[in-house]
Scaffold this active site. Sequence first.
Site, PDB file in Angstrom:
ATOM      1  N   HIS A   1      -3.040 -17.346 -28.446  1.00  0.00           N
ATOM      2  CA  HIS A   1      -3.410 -18.836 -28.664  1.00  0.00           C
ATOM      3  C   HIS A   1      -2.535 -19.627 -29.427  1.00  0.00           C
ATOM      4  CE1 HIS A   1      -8.027 -16.897 -27.976  1.00  0.00           C
ATOM      5  NE2 HIS A   1      -7.309 -17.505 -26.784  1.00  0.00           N
TER       6      HIS A   1
ATOM      7  N   GLU B   1     -11.193 -11.155 -26.256  1.00  0.00           N
ATOM      8  CA  GLU B   1     -11.352  -9.621 -26.710  1.00  0.00           C
ATOM      9  C   GLU B   1     -12.771  -9.214 -26.583  1.00  0.00           C
ATOM     10  OE1 GLU B   1     -11.327  -7.195 -30.557  1.00  0.00           O
ATOM     11  OE2 GLU B   1      -9.766  -8.638 -30.413  1.00  0.00           O
TER      12      GLU B   1
ATOM     13  N   CYS C   1      -8.873  -4.281 -37.404  1.00  0.00           N
ATOM     14  CA  CYS C   1      -7.652  -3.717 -37.718  1.00  0.00           C
ATOM     15  C   CYS C   1      -7.016  -4.050 -39.126  1.00  0.00           C
ATOM     16  CB  CYS C   1      -6.608  -4.180 -36.717  1.00  0.00           C
ATOM     17  SG  CYS C   1      -5.853  -5.862 -36.801  1.00  0.00           S
TER      18      CYS C   1
ATOM     19  N   SER D   1      -7.451 -20.174 -31.883  1.00  0.00           N
ATOM     20  CA  SER D   1      -7.350 -19.064 -32.493  1.00  0.00           C
ATOM     21  C   SER D   1      -8.393 -18.508 -33.220  1.00  0.00           C
ATOM     22  CB  SER D   1      -5.972 -18.916 -33.274  1.00  0.00           C
ATOM     23  OG  SER D   1      -5.869 -17.739 -33.720  1.00  0.00           O
ATOM     24  N   SER D   2      -9.187 -17.380 -33.040  1.00  0.00           N
ATOM     25  CA  SER D   2     -10.540 -16.939 -33.570  1.00  0.00           C
ATOM     26  C   SER D   2      -9.972 -16.475 -34.985  1.00  0.00           C
ATOM     27  CB  SER D   2     -11.070 -15.604 -32.855  1.00  0.00           C
ATOM     28  OG  SER D   2     -12.076 -15.351 -33.934  1.00  0.00           O
ATOM     29  N   ASN D   3      -8.941 -15.814 -35.228  1.00  0.00           N
ATOM     30  CA  ASN D   3      -8.537 -15.183 -36.404  1.00  0.00           C
ATOM     31  C   ASN D   3      -7.920 -16.110 -37.438  1.00  0.00           C
ATOM     32  OD1 ASN D   3      -5.295 -14.982 -36.733  1.00  0.00           O
ATOM     33  ND2 ASN D   3      -5.827 -14.569 -34.522  1.00  0.00           N
TER      34      ASN D   3
END
Length: 289
Positions: free
Chosen positions: A41, A131, A200, A228-230
Site C-alpha cells: 500500500h 489480508e 506479528c 495502509s491499515s497498519n
Amino acid sequence: MNITVAKSAGFCFGVKRAVNKVYEQADISNGPIYTYGPIIHNEEVVNDLEQKGVQVIDSIDSLAGSRAPKRGTVIIRSHGVSKEVYEKLEQAGFSIEDATCPFVLKIHQIVEEFSKDGYEIVIIGSSEHPEVEGIRGWCDPAHTAVVSNAQEAENYELQADKKVCIVAQTTFNYKKFQELVEIIQKKGYINDIRVLNTICNATEERQNEAASLAKTSDIMIVIGGRSSSNTQKLYEICKEECANTYYIQTAADLCIEHAGRIDNVGITAGASTPKKIIEEVQKYVRTKL
C-alpha cells in the site's frame, strides 16, 4: 530541535521480502510480471514497478474474457490470498511466486485446521483488508466472522454447543485486540474458546515505539499510504499521545501549523513506507522547521 526517527519505521520483514521478489522477477523474467493486487500500500513503489513493466491483477474476474492478461508470472503479495485465488491462477496457466508473509501463512494454517475440527473462526481485523479477505478464504465461510470494533463484538452470536477460535489480522492494534477478545469471552456460553494472538511482533513493537515517541514529541509525523491499515493504526495511536500528529504519504504533503515552540519532532512510518521517503521527510523537517 531534536528529530527522532523510530527504529522500527519503514519496511517490515514481510513487505521487504515481497518488494524485493518483485524487483528480482522484473530483472530476470522474459515474460509478463504481475502482482495480485498492489504489492504494497504505497503509491510510490507501485508506480515505480509499473515503470518497470509490472502490472497489477485486481481480481479473479479479470482473468477471463478478451481482455484477460497474457500468461506470465503472478507474485502473491505479503497480505496473502485465499485458496480459491491460488487455484484460479493455476487453472488459468500462470506461474506463481508466493511472497505471502510467513506470519500470514501461519494464520492460514491455523484457521484451516481449526475450521476442519469444527470450530467457529473469528478474525479480529478490518473486513475489507486484503489480508483478512485472504484468511477468510482458508476456512468455512458459513462459520467465519470478522470483528473490527466493540459493537461487532457485542453483536457476535454463537450457539452454545459450538467451539470458537479467535485470530487477529497481523497489523491489528494489540490493545484493541485484547478489548474485543474480552467482550467475546464475557458472553459466558462458549465452552471451548481458543485465543491466538497472531499480531506479528514487528507490528506490536512498531506500535509501542510510536506511542512512546509521541508522548515526548511536540509534533509527531506518521508516514504511509492512505490505504495502509497498519499506518492508519499508527496514526490513531500517536494521535492519542500527541495532539499535533500528522499523517502524510511524502514530504510534499507536510504542512505543519504549530504556534508554539518545537523542541522535539518524532517520525514513524508504516510497514509499506520505503526508507527513501522517510529520509526525505527527515531532511525536510530539518531544513524547513
